[in-house]
Motif scaffolding. Structure first.
Motif, mmCIF file in Angstrom:
data_model
loop_
_atom_site.group_PDB
_atom_site.id
_atom_site.type_symbol
_atom_site.label_atom_id
_atom_site.label_comp_id
_atom_site.label_asym_id
_atom_site.label_seq_id
_atom_site.Cartn_x
_atom_site.Cartn_y
_atom_site.Cartn_z
ATOM 1 N N GLY A 145 41.934 -1.482 -15.927
ATOM 2 C CA GLY A 145 41.012 -2.462 -16.455
ATOM 3 C C GLY A 145 40.039 -3.109 -15.490
ATOM 4 N N LEU A 146 39.872 -2.519 -14.299
ATOM 5 C CA LEU A 146 39.029 -3.161 -13.291
ATOM 6 C C LEU A 146 38.402 -2.118 -12.385
ATOM 7 N N SER A 147 37.496 -2.596 -11.525
ATOM 8 C CA SER A 147 37.026 -1.807 -10.386
ATOM 9 C C SER A 147 37.415 -2.551 -9.115
ATOM 10 N N THR A 148 37.996 -1.852 -8.153
ATOM 11 C CA THR A 148 38.259 -2.459 -6.856
ATOM 12 C C THR A 148 37.063 -2.185 -5.954
ATOM 13 N N VAL A 149 36.702 -3.184 -5.148
ATOM 14 C CA VAL A 149 35.547 -3.082 -4.264
ATOM 15 C C VAL A 149 35.992 -3.444 -2.852
ATOM 16 N N THR A 150 35.958 -2.476 -1.949
ATOM 17 C CA THR A 150 36.351 -2.712 -0.564
ATOM 18 C C THR A 150 35.115 -2.719 0.316
ATOM 19 N N GLY A 185 39.830 1.816 -14.927
ATOM 20 C CA GLY A 185 39.788 2.169 -16.341
ATOM 21 C C GLY A 185 41.173 2.178 -16.958
ATOM 22 N N ARG A 186 41.515 3.310 -17.619
ATOM 23 C CA ARG A 186 42.811 3.385 -18.300
ATOM 24 C C ARG A 186 43.984 3.561 -17.355
ATOM 25 N N GLY A 187 43.697 3.789 -16.064
ATOM 26 C CA GLY A 187 44.798 3.831 -15.108
ATOM 27 C C GLY A 187 44.519 4.716 -13.910
ATOM 28 N N ILE A 188 44.765 4.189 -12.719
ATOM 29 C CA ILE A 188 44.611 4.940 -11.479
ATOM 30 C C ILE A 188 45.630 4.415 -10.487
ATOM 31 N N GLU A 192 35.016 -5.064 -22.094
ATOM 32 C CA GLU A 192 36.059 -4.584 -23.013
ATOM 33 C C GLU A 192 35.807 -3.145 -23.441
ATOM 34 N N ALA A 193 34.566 -2.761 -23.650
ATOM 35 C CA ALA A 193 34.255 -1.398 -24.088
ATOM 36 C C ALA A 193 34.576 -0.364 -23.027
ATOM 37 N N ASP A 194 34.713 -0.794 -21.760
ATOM 38 C CA ASP A 194 34.958 0.144 -20.657
ATOM 39 C C ASP A 194 36.353 0.023 -20.052
ATOM 40 N N GLU A 195 37.180 -0.842 -20.623
ATOM 41 C CA GLU A 195 38.503 -1.056 -20.018
ATOM 42 C C GLU A 195 39.354 0.210 -20.014
ATOM 43 N N GLU A 196 39.134 1.096 -20.980
ATOM 44 C CA GLU A 196 39.926 2.321 -21.061
ATOM 45 C C GLU A 196 39.110 3.551 -20.653
ATOM 46 N N THR A 197 38.061 3.338 -19.867
ATOM 47 C CA THR A 197 37.251 4.463 -19.407
ATOM 48 C C THR A 197 38.048 5.351 -18.464
ATOM 49 N N ASP A 198 37.572 6.561 -18.220
ATOM 50 C CA ASP A 198 38.256 7.463 -17.295
ATOM 51 C C ASP A 198 38.227 6.884 -15.884
#
Length: 297
Positions: free
Chosen positions: A61-66, A96-99, A126-132
């Motif tokens: 559900g997120l993007s990590t930014v380093t 997205g849906r899991g990494i 919300e529309a992108d929470e389950e993206t690849d």
């Protein structure tokens, strides 16, 4: 102009400490930024033990930014990526849906050196929470630079001051790295968004008040947001369009509590794939704290 000042809280990651800024009890998010950690600066000695590394762990559900000021971190993930990040670059991983991924200090283990940077999480719409799930690395050439009047800046992500970073984002935002000479003045973008500035090093003045390193200044929306460097300073500015409420539990972020519970169950049961090139160990799901034997104690 000032809405809130957040002071970092020191958190141990085992081998070193970070300054946790977001989430905060009075401010869970700034725009889509839902997590903000100041890593270091810490001086690593050659032969650094492996337990200092961040072993494979999951996200949804997120993007990590380093983003680093000094040092190097090796990233590996479950979509097959293996990418070191160095100062002035960006590693942007969309869960997205899991990494799953790991972050290891392999160069410091061989050579020693200083590690200093920011780890941020950006919630997904919300529309992108389950993206690849996906990973992208951006070099210094992808991040616009600007310099004027004692201000050296780099646009880490998003749009600001007529420039756009090459980083792909899922919602409108800005993320800026400023190096400021004493007396230099800067203003954050005025988009009607939520905005904040974190003092990495040095000190700044806002509305006659002085703020030292380790503090995030959250600005009230609809007002001009500017600051002046009282000393040589490093400042990170963040902001963007609010996305609505997000729940956080361990490394999981979602607009739905039940989705987080599913992710926890998947990780506990081993249903989330480990990084292709780092699958020999992982961080288990933390145990829930046990209630006291006497509820009245």
């Amino acid at each position: 102009m000032l809405d809130l000042v957040i002071e970092q809280r020191r958190k141990s990651l085992g081998g070193f400490e970070v300054g946790r800024v977001l989430p905060f009890v009075q401010r869970r998010m700034v725009g889509p930024f839902v997590f903000f950690d100041h890593m270091g600066p810490v001086d690593f000695q050659p032969g650094l033990p492996r337990d200092v590394d961040v072993r494979p762990h999951p996200h949804i559900g997120l993007s990590t930014v380093t983003y680093l000021f000094e040092g190097e971190i090796m990233h590996r993930d479950s979509v097959g990526s293996e990418q070191p990040i160095r100062p002035g670059e960006v590693n942007w991983m969309t869960a997205g849906r899991g990494i799953t991924h790991s972050e290891r200090f392999e160069r410091a283990r061989m050579e020693g050196g200083t590690m200093h940077g920011i780890q941020a999480w950006v919630a997904l719409p919300e529309a992108d929470e389950e993206t690849d799930p996906a990973f992208a690395h951006y070099g210094t050439g992808d991040l616009p630079l600007f310099e004027e009047g004692g201000v050296r800046g780099r646009l880490v992500a998003g749009e600001a001051f007529g420039a756009r970073a090459g980083v792909k984002t899922h919602s409108p935002l800005f993320y800026i790295h400023w190096d400021l000479a004493p007396g230099a003045r800067v203003a954050l973008p005025e988009d009607g968004w939520q905005r904040a500035a974190y003092v990495v090093a040095g000190s700044v003045e806002v509305e006659g008040q002085r703020f030292e390193a380790g503090r995030m200044i959250v600005f009230a929306p609809g007002h001009r947001a500017e600051l002046t460097a009282a000393t040589q300073s490093i400042v990170m500015a963040i902001g963007g369009e609010p996305l609505g409420q997000r729940f956080i539990d361990w490394n999981f972020v979602s607009s739905r509590k039940e989705r987080i519970e599913q992710a926890k169950a998947d990780w506990r049961a081993g249903r989330m794939k480990l990084p292709d090139l780092d699958n020999g160990e992982f961080i288990p799901l933390p145990e829930m704290p046990k209630p006291p034997a006497n509820p009245m104690s």
